[in-house]
Motif scaffolding. Structure first.
Motif, short mmCIF file in Angstrom:
data_model
loop_
_atom_site.label_atom_id
_atom_site.label_comp_id
_atom_site.label_asym_id
_atom_site.label_seq_id
_atom_site.Cartn_x
_atom_site.Cartn_y
_atom_site.Cartn_z
N ASP A 36 0.83 -1.20 0.00
CA ASP A 36 0.00 0.00 0.00
C ASP A 36 0.86 1.25 0.00
O ASP A 36 1.54 1.55 0.98
N GLY A 145 -6.46 4.68 3.11
CA GLY A 145 -5.59 5.50 3.96
C GLY A 145 -5.10 4.77 5.19
O GLY A 145 -4.01 5.02 5.67
N ASP A 174 -10.44 -4.98 -1.01
CA ASP A 174 -9.39 -4.47 -0.12
C ASP A 174 -10.03 -3.64 0.99
O ASP A 174 -10.60 -2.58 0.72
N GLY A 176 -10.88 -4.46 5.48
CA GLY A 176 -11.76 -5.15 6.42
C GLY A 176 -12.04 -6.60 6.06
O GLY A 176 -13.08 -7.15 6.44
N GLY A 196 -4.98 -7.39 5.64
CA GLY A 196 -3.86 -6.85 6.42
C GLY A 196 -3.96 -7.24 7.87
O GLY A 196 -3.42 -8.26 8.31
N SER A 197 -4.70 -6.43 8.63
CA SER A 197 -4.72 -6.65 10.09
C SER A 197 -5.22 -8.03 10.49
O SER A 197 -4.70 -8.62 11.43
C1 DX5 Z 1 -6.19 0.72 2.98
C2 DX5 Z 1 -5.31 -0.25 2.22
C3 DX5 Z 1 -5.51 -1.68 2.58
C4 DX5 Z 1 -5.25 -2.04 3.99
C5 DX5 Z 1 -6.19 -3.15 4.36
O1 DX5 Z 1 -6.01 2.00 2.46
O2 DX5 Z 1 -5.51 -0.12 0.83
O3 DX5 Z 1 -4.75 -2.53 1.72
O4 DX5 Z 1 -3.94 -2.47 4.24
O5 DX5 Z 1 -6.07 -3.33 5.70
P1 DX5 Z 1 -7.06 -4.22 6.55
O6 DX5 Z 1 -7.05 -5.59 5.99
O7 DX5 Z 1 -6.47 -4.11 7.90
O8 DX5 Z 1 -8.43 -3.57 6.45
#
Ligand code: DX5
Ligand code: ZN
Length: 224
Positions: A36, A145, A174, A176, A196-197
């Motif tokens: 990102d 962001g 992409d 949540g 991600g998280s």
């Molecule tokens: C947000 C990014 C995402 C983010 C997703 O601006 O584009 O790629 O890392 O993160 P999670 O999976 O934690 O929502």
């Protein structure tokens, strides 16, 4: 059926050990690394530049899926291509000539992708699909962001509209994504899942990633 793939976002990795985060994702079964890139203008946050893509590409052998959340992507695609990106995704809302920038990405030998913010209608990318200017459409299910935000279910209709328009295109989702939302997005036609998280907070990332994959495979296009 297009490939179902899981792409961990290293935005959620430990920034003190980013290369280790990339390797951890691969060991867990990741298909691509999602990077990102945020410029503090297109989005309020600032994250990574081309050197982070270079580090990631040097650390692991799987493809680098590079998401440019920048105001003027045309000024940066060369640097991100040279750094080792495999797919470069720009935003339809960016200040650039979209067809020209997508063509420039392909001219550099990379896969080209277009991204839509949650409020941007599906129709805005139909021209890209009809002309096959893109290999991937990334649907944001949070406002870009920051990681760790809540999945916005209202984008699901948009995923479905894009899938109905182009059964051949890769649709990534992409924001949540977890073991509950991955299946929902898949049911509407998404086949690539950025997480991600959810993944990086697991003790057993491999099990969580396998679960995401299973949810996605079981539900793919169920609501179409
Ligand atoms: C947000 C990014 C995402 C983010 C997703 O601006 O584009 O790629 O890392 O993160 P999670 O999976 O934690 O929502
Ligand atoms: Zn992203």
């Amino acid at each position: 059926m297009p490939d179902i793939q899981i792409m961990p976002s290293i935005l959620a990795a430990d920034f003190g050990h980013l290369a280790e985060g990339c390797r951890r994702a691969v060991v867990a079964g990741a298909d691509q690394i999602h990077v990102d890139v945020m410029d503090g203008v297109f989005v309020p946050n600032i994250s990574f530049g081309p050197d982070v893509v270079k580090m990631s590409a040097a650390s692991v052998k799987i493809p680098q899926n590079v998401h440019l959340m920048v105001a003027c992507p045309q000024d940066h695609i060369q640097a991100f291509a040279a750094a080792g990106s495999d797919t470069i995704l720009i935003h339809i809302e960016a200040k650039c000539d979209v067809p020209e920038t997508l063509a420039a990405i392909r001219a550099l030998g990379k896969r080209a992708g277009i991204t839509l913010n949650p409020e941007t209608p599906a129709q805005s990318v139909f021209e890209c699909l009809d002309h096959r200017w893109v290999d991937e459409v990334l649907v944001m299910s949070v406002h870009p962001g920051f990681g760790g935000q809540k999945y916005l279910a209202y984008v699901e209709e948009k995923i479905a509209a894009i899938r109905r328009r182009a059964e051949w295109v890769d649709i990534s989702i992409d924001g949540g994504i977890d073991n509950r939302t991955a299946g929902r997005a898949a049911a509407h036609g998404a086949n690539l899942f950025v997480a991600g998280s959810y993944l990086f907070r697991q003790d057993d990332m491999a099990a969580a990633l396998a679960d995401l994959r299973q949810q996605a495979e079981e539900n793919y296009c169920r609501h179409l």
